[in-house]
Design a protein around this motif. Structure first.
Motif, PDB file in Angstrom:
ATOM      1  N   HIS A   1       0.778  -1.166   0.016  1.00 48.67           N
ATOM      2  CA  HIS A   1      -0.005   0.115  -0.095  1.00 48.67           C
ATOM      3  C   HIS A   1       0.982   1.404  -0.017  1.00 48.67           C
ATOM      4  O   HIS A   1       1.173   1.807   1.309  1.00 48.67           O
ATOM      5  N   PRO A   2       1.531   1.514  -1.139  1.00 48.89           N
ATOM      6  CA  PRO A   2       2.725   2.635  -1.092  1.00 48.89           C
ATOM      7  C   PRO A   2       1.861   3.862  -0.739  1.00 48.89           C
ATOM      8  O   PRO A   2       0.977   4.367  -1.001  1.00 48.89           O
ATOM      9  N   ALA A   3       3.066   4.725  -0.093  1.00 49.35           N
ATOM     10  CA  ALA A   3       2.982   6.101   0.342  1.00 49.35           C
ATOM     11  C   ALA A   3       2.915   7.091  -0.929  1.00 49.35           C
ATOM     12  O   ALA A   3       3.741   6.591  -1.696  1.00 49.35           O
ATOM     13  N   LYS A   4       2.286   7.976  -0.591  1.00 46.56           N
ATOM     14  CA  LYS A   4       2.103   8.823  -1.986  1.00 46.56           C
ATOM     15  C   LYS A   4       3.483  10.048  -1.834  1.00 46.56           C
ATOM     16  O   LYS A   4       3.088  11.086  -1.334  1.00 46.56           O
ATOM     17  N   ALA A   5       4.377   9.325  -1.427  1.00 51.40           N
ATOM     18  CA  ALA A   5       5.638  10.290  -1.204  1.00 51.40           C
ATOM     19  C   ALA A   5       6.247  10.745  -2.453  1.00 51.40           C
ATOM     20  O   ALA A   5       7.271  11.658  -2.546  1.00 51.40           O
ATOM     21  N   SER A   6       6.154  10.275  -3.763  1.00 50.83           N
ATOM     22  CA  SER A   6       6.583  10.376  -4.958  1.00 50.83           C
ATOM     23  C   SER A   6       8.054  10.862  -5.015  1.00 50.83           C
ATOM     24  O   SER A   6       8.566  11.582  -5.620  1.00 50.83           O
ATOM     25  N   LEU A   7       8.596   9.968  -4.450  1.00 46.32           N
ATOM     26  CA  LEU A   7      10.227   9.710  -4.252  1.00 46.32           C
ATOM     27  C   LEU A   7      10.932   8.781  -5.361  1.00 46.32           C
ATOM     28  O   LEU A   7      10.102   7.511  -5.586  1.00 46.32           O
ATOM     29  N   LYS A   8      11.772   9.218  -5.825  1.00 40.11           N
ATOM     30  CA  LYS A   8      12.513   7.782  -6.878  1.00 40.11           C
ATOM     31  C   LYS A   8      13.952   8.245  -6.527  1.00 40.11           C
ATOM     32  O   LYS A   8      14.591   8.902  -5.709  1.00 40.11           O
ATOM     33  N   LEU A   9      14.646   6.881  -7.444  1.00 42.30           N
ATOM     34  CA  LEU A   9      16.143   7.038  -6.996  1.00 42.30           C
ATOM     35  C   LEU A   9      16.767   8.065  -7.451  1.00 42.30           C
ATOM     36  O   LEU A   9      16.393   8.770  -8.583  1.00 42.30           O
ATOM     37  N   GLY A  10      17.748   8.631  -6.733  1.00 42.90           N
ATOM     38  CA  GLY A  10      18.399   9.832  -6.971  1.00 42.90           C
ATOM     39  C   GLY A  10      17.982  11.181  -6.672  1.00 42.90           C
ATOM     40  O   GLY A  10      18.486  12.271  -6.535  1.00 42.90           O
ATOM     41  N   ASP A  11      16.821  10.894  -5.850  1.00 44.08           N
ATOM     42  CA  ASP A  11      16.249  12.359  -5.237  1.00 44.08           C
ATOM     43  C   ASP A  11      17.025  12.631  -4.013  1.00 44.08           C
ATOM     44  O   ASP A  11      17.444  11.893  -3.135  1.00 44.08           O
ATOM     45  N   VAL A  12      17.044  14.109  -3.797  1.00 47.30           N
ATOM     46  CA  VAL A  12      18.014  14.599  -2.699  1.00 47.30           C
ATOM     47  C   VAL A  12      17.080  15.177  -1.692  1.00 47.30           C
ATOM     48  O   VAL A  12      16.104  15.968  -1.968  1.00 47.30           O
TER      49      VAL A  12
END
Length: 339
Positions: free
Chosen positions: A201-212
């Motif tokens: 149930h993924p969180a809507k964090a909108s994070l991806k690899l390489g994000d600072v």
């Protein structure tokens, strides 16, 4: 030579009177040649094997007993391989004590800590000294780790990959708790996400690899700000503090004093936690992993939605993440007590 040729040769040698005898001999030879190969080559061992196979086939109980005996034999062989060499494991206790003790030790103290008699400990220490694993001070007689122990440690550190180990460890935690997890390391722009695994149930964090990650409003940023030298983090922190008035939610530090208080809490808990600070309804932990020099190597991230994520200190997520971080720190050569 064919049978007909053999017959002709015998007749020529014996004459007409020997024809009847030749015929009888050839008849017997022909009978033998016509027998099935199995009948000609049968041996007592083959007969016994066939009899045993027939007995097993006729009686299911015998077949079950034979199968059980085979399984028991295989398990006994595997257990023998797993048993190892007990004397090595006993002697290794001495090395464990020397590893955890920051100073050289007397024989009686070392033996007592290892749970063995001084005489027994001395025999192991003699062998360890020959191998370079242990050294003895010629003046005081105290024992400490030897030069080869150092070489072993350096070889291990040269081969270890912290991020790879963390990925394997987080995969188990992810499966056990079903929370979103990740890994962050320090990059030239700040704490950077290098690994990410979503929950069911993924969180809507909108994070991806390489994000600072931001330094002030994320658990990851606060962790790195708390444990890294300020010389590394100061440019990012000052930039975010200058724009702190734009934050309209959460308990994001907006002044240098508030930031120092938040970082002190991170150090006190040994981990960073945010509750709806970066994103509303999203809670997160970030736990430190240290290397052999005691420096922060990476941060382990866990996050989830409010109501579906245990954000309590010493709760299920916090405890599992700490356990994972402690094991990884150990693998990287970190010791919480000075050596």
């Amino acid at each position: 030579m064919t049978i007909r040729e053999m017959y002709s040769t015998m007749v020529n040698r014996r004459g007409p009177s020997g024809c009847a005898a030749c015929a009888q001999s050839l008849s017997a030879l022909n009978s033998n040649l016509s027998m099935p190969p199995i009948a000609r080559s049968a041996s007592p061992r083959a007969s016994a094997t066939a009899t045993n196979a027939e007995a097993l086939a006729d009686d299911p109980a015998n077949l079950a007993d034979a199968t059980a005996e085979s399984v028991d034999a295989n398990e006994a062989g595997e257990e023998k391989l797993r048993s190892g060499i007990q004397s090595i494991e006993v002697g290794f206790r001495l090395l464990e004590v020397l590893t955890s003790e920051p100073r050289a030790m007397m024989l009686r103290d070392l033996a007592q800590r290892a749970g063995m008699s001084p005489a027994k400990a001395h025999r192991y220490l003699v062998s360890f000294m020959r191998l370079g694993m242990v050294a003895q001070d010629p003046l005081s007689g105290r024992y400490e780790l030897g030069g080869f122990a150092l070489q072993l440690g350096l070889a291990r550190l040269a081969r270890v990959d912290g991020v790879k180990l963390a990925r394997l460890a987080l995969a188990e935690l992810h499966d056990a708790l079903d929370v979103t997890v990740g890994i962050a390391v320090w990059g030239n722009q700040g704490p950077t996400v290098v690994h990410w695994m979503e929950s069911s149930h993924p969180a809507k964090a909108s994070l991806k690899l390489g994000d600072v990650m931001p330094m002030l409003s994320s658990a990851t940023g606060l962790l790195f700000a708390a444990y890294l030298p300020r010389s590394k983090t100061a440019p990012m922190i000052e930039r975010e503090l200058a724009g702190a008035q734009h934050y309209s939610y959460g308990s994001t530090p907006r002044t240098a004093q508030a930031l120092e208080l938040a970082l002190a809490q991170v150090r006190e808990h040994g981990a960073a936690r945010v509750e709806g600070m970066l994103l509303p309804t999203i809670h997160a932990f970030c736990t430190p992993v240290f290397d052999a020099s005691g420096e922060l190597a990476l941060g382990l991230i866990a996050l989830g939605h409010e109501g579906a994520f245990d954000s309590n200190w010493n709760g299920a997520v916090d405890t599992a993440l700490r356990t994972c971080a402690e094991k990884l720190s150990y693998e990287l050569g970190y010791s919480p007590t000075p050596r």
